[in-house]
Motif scaffolding. Structure first.
Motif, PDB file in Angstrom:
ATOM      1  N   GLY A  77      -8.703  -1.500  -2.241  1.00  0.00           N
ATOM      2  CA  GLY A  77      -9.140  -2.893  -2.316  1.00  0.00           C
ATOM      3  C   GLY A  77      -8.071  -3.851  -1.823  1.00  0.00           C
ATOM      4  N   ILE A  78      -6.822  -3.629  -2.246  1.00  0.00           N
ATOM      5  CA  ILE A  78      -5.721  -4.472  -1.765  1.00  0.00           C
ATOM      6  C   ILE A  78      -5.527  -4.288  -0.269  1.00  0.00           C
ATOM      7  N   GLY A  79      -5.652  -3.038   0.199  1.00  0.00           N
ATOM      8  CA  GLY A  79      -5.478  -2.772   1.628  1.00  0.00           C
ATOM      9  C   GLY A  79      -6.496  -3.489   2.487  1.00  0.00           C
ATOM     10  N   VAL A  80      -7.764  -3.438   2.081  1.00  0.00           N
ATOM     11  CA  VAL A  80      -8.813  -4.135   2.842  1.00  0.00           C
ATOM     12  C   VAL A  80      -8.573  -5.637   2.807  1.00  0.00           C
ATOM     13  N   ALA A  81      -8.163  -6.153   1.649  1.00  0.00           N
ATOM     14  CA  ALA A  81      -7.875  -7.581   1.548  1.00  0.00           C
ATOM     15  C   ALA A  81      -6.712  -7.972   2.458  1.00  0.00           C
ATOM     16  N   LEU A  82      -5.713  -7.099   2.569  1.00  0.00           N
ATOM     17  CA  LEU A  82      -4.585  -7.380   3.467  1.00  0.00           C
ATOM     18  C   LEU A  82      -5.020  -7.393   4.924  1.00  0.00           C
TER      19      LEU A  82
ATOM     20  N   PHE B 109       0.578  -7.332   8.055  1.00  0.00           N
ATOM     21  CA  PHE B 109      -0.345  -7.137   6.943  1.00  0.00           C
ATOM     22  C   PHE B 109      -1.105  -5.820   7.076  1.00  0.00           C
ATOM     23  N   ILE B 110      -1.424  -5.438   8.313  1.00  0.00           N
ATOM     24  CA  ILE B 110      -2.228  -4.234   8.526  1.00  0.00           C
ATOM     25  C   ILE B 110      -1.423  -2.961   8.262  1.00  0.00           C
ATOM     26  N   VAL B 111      -0.151  -2.952   8.662  1.00  0.00           N
ATOM     27  CA  VAL B 111       0.662  -1.738   8.491  1.00  0.00           C
ATOM     28  C   VAL B 111       0.768  -1.311   7.026  1.00  0.00           C
ATOM     29  N   PRO B 112       1.135  -2.198   6.092  1.00  0.00           N
ATOM     30  CA  PRO B 112       1.148  -1.754   4.688  1.00  0.00           C
ATOM     31  C   PRO B 112      -0.244  -1.384   4.172  1.00  0.00           C
ATOM     32  N   ALA B 113      -1.280  -2.029   4.732  1.00  0.00           N
ATOM     33  CA  ALA B 113      -2.646  -1.670   4.317  1.00  0.00           C
ATOM     34  C   ALA B 113      -2.957  -0.228   4.698  1.00  0.00           C
ATOM     35  N   ILE B 114      -2.551   0.164   5.910  1.00  0.00           N
ATOM     36  CA  ILE B 114      -2.769   1.551   6.340  1.00  0.00           C
ATOM     37  C   ILE B 114      -2.009   2.509   5.437  1.00  0.00           C
TER      38      ILE B 114
ATOM     39  N   MET C   9      -1.337   2.049   2.349  1.00  0.00           N
ATOM     40  CA  MET C   9      -2.078   2.122   1.080  1.00  0.00           C
ATOM     41  C   MET C   9      -3.290   3.037   1.200  1.00  0.00           C
ATOM     42  N   PHE C  10      -3.982   2.982   2.341  1.00  0.00           N
ATOM     43  CA  PHE C  10      -5.127   3.858   2.552  1.00  0.00           C
ATOM     44  C   PHE C  10      -4.693   5.328   2.512  1.00  0.00           C
ATOM     45  N   ILE C  11      -3.595   5.627   3.212  1.00  0.00           N
ATOM     46  CA  ILE C  11      -3.100   7.005   3.262  1.00  0.00           C
ATOM     47  C   ILE C  11      -2.653   7.459   1.881  1.00  0.00           C
ATOM     48  N   TYR C  12      -1.947   6.590   1.176  1.00  0.00           N
ATOM     49  CA  TYR C  12      -1.437   6.932  -0.155  1.00  0.00           C
ATOM     50  C   TYR C  12      -2.589   7.213  -1.132  1.00  0.00           C
ATOM     51  N   SER C  13      -3.605   6.359  -1.089  1.00  0.00           N
ATOM     52  CA  SER C  13      -4.744   6.561  -1.993  1.00  0.00           C
ATOM     53  C   SER C  13      -5.485   7.854  -1.669  1.00  0.00           C
ATOM     54  N   GLY C  14      -5.585   8.170  -0.370  1.00  0.00           N
ATOM     55  CA  GLY C  14      -6.235   9.420   0.019  1.00  0.00           C
ATOM     56  C   GLY C  14      -5.469  10.638  -0.448  1.00  0.00           C
ATOM     57  N   MET C  15      -4.138  10.564  -0.379  1.00  0.00           N
ATOM     58  CA  MET C  15      -3.311  11.678  -0.835  1.00  0.00           C
ATOM     59  C   MET C  15      -3.422  11.872  -2.341  1.00  0.00           C
ATOM     60  N   LYS C  16      -3.549  10.778  -3.085  1.00  0.00           N
ATOM     61  CA  LYS C  16      -3.679  10.875  -4.533  1.00  0.00           C
ATOM     62  C   LYS C  16      -4.980  11.578  -4.933  1.00  0.00           C
ATOM     63  N   LEU C  17      -6.023  11.423  -4.120  1.00  0.00           N
ATOM     64  CA  LEU C  17      -7.312  12.038  -4.431  1.00  0.00           C
ATOM     65  C   LEU C  17      -7.469  13.422  -3.808  1.00  0.00           C
TER      66      LEU C  17
END
Length: 324
Positions: free
Chosen positions: A101-106, A146-151, A153-161
């Motif tokens: 959610g934060i990543g998309v907002a960023l 803004f996009i680089v940290p969002a990406i 976050m996407f990768i990090y969340s995917g790794m957690k799952l």
């Protein structure tokens, strides 16, 4: 003779491993062996002898049917979830929803900042200190920041799952855990409903910023797009974060979109989404950076959403008719 033995082993592979079956197999092998050598003595070739023996003794179904023996059917095994797995998955899903959610907002904020900088240059808010190319470059850099940290976050969340990817297949939820998850789902229902209402209301009122800005000037309308994107960013965060929490309950209970019937549909729709949304983003950036159409190119996103919704609905209807 080796061919006959292999064929016999395959015939008995699905039958119960009992003393009765072992004796039946030995008797049948003895009869087949006797017939085989008898045919060889009569001058039959190897292939002819094997073919005749198999044709005469190869129908094991009739024999087992007479004896009342049924083949063994392997039951599908599914893992039994433990308490810590259920708690860990729900926590991981909640954190994943937060990061996504934060990543998309960023990402939306980065695009809004790009529009804001380029529009500010056009109306002279930057005081003429920079050229148009420099302003576009600053806007692009700001967006990427803004996009680089969002990406990430996407990768990090995917790794957690990633450790819970086995939940995409079949699993068994013990009764006490099922009751526990259902209780949490019922308690969360009102919170999810409120977040959904707030998100939808924000999306509905967001175009008002453009309408108000267009009443003053074209540049003000572009600034209205900035406000629209920020409002949508908040709405998307609500959808993603609270939607992820709701999905964690549905996945564990295997209901709704995560039932067996819906899993196949989600794979197809997800594959289309992975193509159409990046394509829409590319069209948005190209039309803005190359053709300077920031005041109108934002419409590519609602159009994409409508088309994607139509595809999803049509696909679901088609699949429903196929199952009926």
């Amino acid at each position: 003779m080796d061919t006959i033995i292999s064929y016999l082993n395959n015939m008995f592979a699905t039958l119960p491993k009992s003393d009765q079956m072992l004796k039946l197999k030995q008797d049948l092998l003895a009869s087949m062996e006797e017939k085989y050598y008898e045919l060889k003595m009569d001058g039959k070739s190897e292939n002819e002898a094997v073919g005749i023996v198999i044709s005469e003794f190869g129908n094991i179904d009739e024999l087992t049917s007479e004896l009342g023996i049924m083949p063994e059917v392997e039951e599908e095994w599914s893992p039994m979830l433990a308490d810590d797995e259920v708690e860990g998955f729900m926590a991981a899903k909640r954190k994943s929803g937060l990061w996504i959610g934060i990543g998309v907002a960023l990402v939306l904020t980065g695009v809004a900042l790009l529009i804001f900088i380029t529009t500010s240059f056009e109306i002279g808010m930057l005081g003429g200190r920079f050229s148009e190319d420099a302003a576009n470059m600053f806007g692009l850099i700001a967006m990427l920041l803004f996009i680089v940290p969002a990406i990430a976050m996407f990768i990090y969340s995917g790794m957690k799952l990633e450790k819970y990817k086995y939940l995409k297949s079949e699993f068994t939820l013990p009764y006490h855990l099922k009751a526990y998850v259902q209780q949490k789902q019922e308690a969360f229902a009102s919170t999810y409903t409120l977040s959904l209402i707030m998100g939808v209301c924000l999306c509905v009122v967001s175009p008002a910023a453009i309408f108000v800005g267009s009443a003053f000037s074209e540049a003000a309308a572009s600034l209205g797009v900035v406000v629209l994107l920020e409002i949508v960013a908040v709405a998307v965060f609500l959808f993603v974060y609270y939607g992820n929490i709701k999905d964690s309950f549905s996945i564990l209970l295997q209901t709704g979109d995560y039932s067996k019937a819906k899993k196949e549909e989600d794979r197809v729709i997800g594959g289309v989404a992975a193509i159409i949304w990046p394509l829409a983003t590319c069209i948005f950036l190209i039309s803005g950076l190359v053709f300077q159409q920031w005041h109108i190119n934002w419409i590519v996103f609602p159009i994409t959403a409508i088309l994607f919704g139509m595809f999803s609905g049509a696909y679901n209807i088609f699949k429903s008719k196929g199952r009926s």
